[in-house]
Design a protein around this motif. Sequence first.
Motif, PDB file in Angstrom:
ATOM      1  N   VAL A 191       1.244   6.231  -6.799  1.00  0.00           N
ATOM      2  CA  VAL A 191       0.272   7.269  -7.454  1.00  0.00           C
ATOM      3  C   VAL A 191       1.062   9.211  -7.275  1.00  0.00           C
ATOM      4  O   VAL A 191       0.623   9.985  -7.839  1.00  0.00           O
ATOM      5  CB  VAL A 191      -1.027   7.531  -5.948  1.00  0.00           C
ATOM      6  CG1 VAL A 191      -1.414   8.809  -6.718  1.00  0.00           C
ATOM      7  CG2 VAL A 191      -1.383   6.283  -6.461  1.00  0.00           C
ATOM      8  N   ALA A 192       1.964   9.061  -6.130  1.00  0.00           N
ATOM      9  CA  ALA A 192       2.771  10.794  -6.277  1.00  0.00           C
ATOM     10  C   ALA A 192       3.247  10.933  -7.576  1.00  0.00           C
ATOM     11  O   ALA A 192       3.713  11.823  -7.629  1.00  0.00           O
ATOM     12  CB  ALA A 192       3.168  10.291  -4.785  1.00  0.00           C
ATOM     13  N   LEU A 193       3.976   9.149  -8.136  1.00  0.00           N
ATOM     14  CA  LEU A 193       4.909  10.124  -9.315  1.00  0.00           C
ATOM     15  C   LEU A 193       4.044   9.690 -10.545  1.00  0.00           C
ATOM     16  O   LEU A 193       4.437   9.614 -11.071  1.00  0.00           O
ATOM     17  CB  LEU A 193       5.705   8.872  -9.264  1.00  0.00           C
ATOM     18  CG  LEU A 193       6.788   8.941  -8.001  1.00  0.00           C
ATOM     19  CD1 LEU A 193       7.853   7.505  -7.730  1.00  0.00           C
ATOM     20  CD2 LEU A 193       7.411  10.075  -8.089  1.00  0.00           C
ATOM     21  N   ILE A 217       0.654  -1.176  -0.320  1.00  0.00           N
ATOM     22  CA  ILE A 217       0.171  -0.258   0.161  1.00  0.00           C
ATOM     23  C   ILE A 217       1.130   1.145   0.070  1.00  0.00           C
ATOM     24  O   ILE A 217       0.559   2.245  -1.135  1.00  0.00           O
ATOM     25  CB  ILE A 217      -0.612  -0.311   1.551  1.00  0.00           C
ATOM     26  CG1 ILE A 217      -1.799  -1.110   0.870  1.00  0.00           C
ATOM     27  CG2 ILE A 217      -1.721   1.612   0.713  1.00  0.00           C
ATOM     28  CD1 ILE A 217      -2.720  -1.305   2.234  1.00  0.00           C
ATOM     29  N   VAL A 218       1.924   1.269   0.530  1.00  0.00           N
ATOM     30  CA  VAL A 218       3.189   2.195   0.582  1.00  0.00           C
ATOM     31  C   VAL A 218       3.062   2.493  -0.185  1.00  0.00           C
ATOM     32  O   VAL A 218       3.375   3.664  -1.191  1.00  0.00           O
ATOM     33  CB  VAL A 218       4.357   2.346   2.124  1.00  0.00           C
ATOM     34  CG1 VAL A 218       5.398   3.273   1.209  1.00  0.00           C
ATOM     35  CG2 VAL A 218       3.267   2.822   3.351  1.00  0.00           C
ATOM     36  N   ASP A 219       3.921   1.188  -1.518  1.00  0.00           N
ATOM     37  CA  ASP A 219       4.447   1.526  -1.924  1.00  0.00           C
ATOM     38  C   ASP A 219       3.836   2.287  -3.526  1.00  0.00           C
ATOM     39  O   ASP A 219       3.642   2.924  -4.272  1.00  0.00           O
ATOM     40  CB  ASP A 219       4.653  -0.107  -2.690  1.00  0.00           C
ATOM     41  CG  ASP A 219       6.385   0.211  -2.582  1.00  0.00           C
ATOM     42  OD1 ASP A 219       6.897   0.403  -1.756  1.00  0.00           O
ATOM     43  OD2 ASP A 219       6.571  -1.457  -1.887  1.00  0.00           O
TER      44      ASP A 219
END
Length: 446
Positions: A158-160, A151-153
Amino acid sequence: MHRPLRRVRDWLERVPVADPLDRRNASVMQLLLLFIGVMLPLNWAYHLFVVGMTAWRGRDVLMAADFATAIAALAGFLLIRRGHFRRAIVIFLGVLLLGLAASSGATGFYVLMFDQTATVISLVIGGLVLGRRALWVTLGVLVAVFAVGMIVDAKTLVALGKPPGAAFGNAPSVFLSYLVISIIIDRCVAALRESLAESNERGHRLQCEMAERERAQNQLVHAQKMEAVGRVASGVAHDFDNVLGVILGYAARRERLADSGPVALLDALEGIELAARRASAISRKLLTFSRNDVTTPETFDASAAVAELAPMLRQLFGPDVRVAVTAEPGLRFPVRMDRGQFELVVLNIAANARDAMPDGGRFDVEMAAGTRHVGIVLSDNGIGMNETVSARVFEPFFTTKPRGCGTGLGLGVVRDLIEEAGGDVGVASQPGQGTRFELRLPLVGV
């Protein structure tokens, strides 16, 4: 080189852990915990101060998790040394899994998978050391840790501006891989514990069988003692008749003895006392011999023991058999054996000799020392045995006597008792020329 390693191994094994399986695992777990507790801080120190390490996302969390794991490992090592094995492993495993969860939440699944040593170790420790239930609980926690990392990945992607689905691409293969590892460990643990349980049960059954065999042996020896006492009893009754005859004879002459003066009266009383002492000594020996005492090996002089048995042997044979006990003068023959069993051996052989001499004869007991043993030869000039009977004479329940006249256990007991004392017994016999038994017992202190 081997001696220091042996000392370290012995020190690691000397832990006050009651459970036998945990005690076997204690040595390896101490080494593992000590290694983790020392190497994790050294590894970080090396990378920070020697190689040089730039800061990245989650580095401080990962470092804190590793140091917490190292502290838990060293604490676990000290707990095992104090005997708290399972508490040590539970604490270490709990801190390790919490550290993995924190690291996964801080760095993500992708960074966590660069080094899977901690995840595999957690499964192995959970399964092999704590058991199958702990194994599956550990697997469930690891799946949750992996999910958090993915989930962190996904958030990072998404941020990228990338599709988040790529973060979960390895989920099926990772889950199946760890599931297969867990199944293999589970089956190995089950097989090991079943084998240990079967081994423990076999050991318990063997102990019960040995205890039962010892009880049966003691009962058999006591039964043989009582049979020997029964054989001697007729001679003892005859001897008591003689004692009573002496006493009654002196009593019938009491008036004449009184007229003969004090000297004659004192001689008569002395004769009564000697006869009574002889009968009393034999009766005491019978009572001592017939007791069902616990077997207690002791060191005693075989020559003195045979000499003390001489009156009982004479009672066993009666007046028509000459009994002679000879030994090398001035020599002692110290042997170690239960004395009651030694006497039983001699009386059993003597009882067979009596049955072989229905018309009277001679029974000899001779003793001579060898280099490391004493030889006790018991011989008679009775009817003897042929070669076939001699070969089977020590077999349990083998007898040539009529039904009701013997169990066939006497000589079997003789062989077992002598061999149990570290000796051996042999027999030589020919029809019409008597029988010769030779007992060989190891001398004590030679």
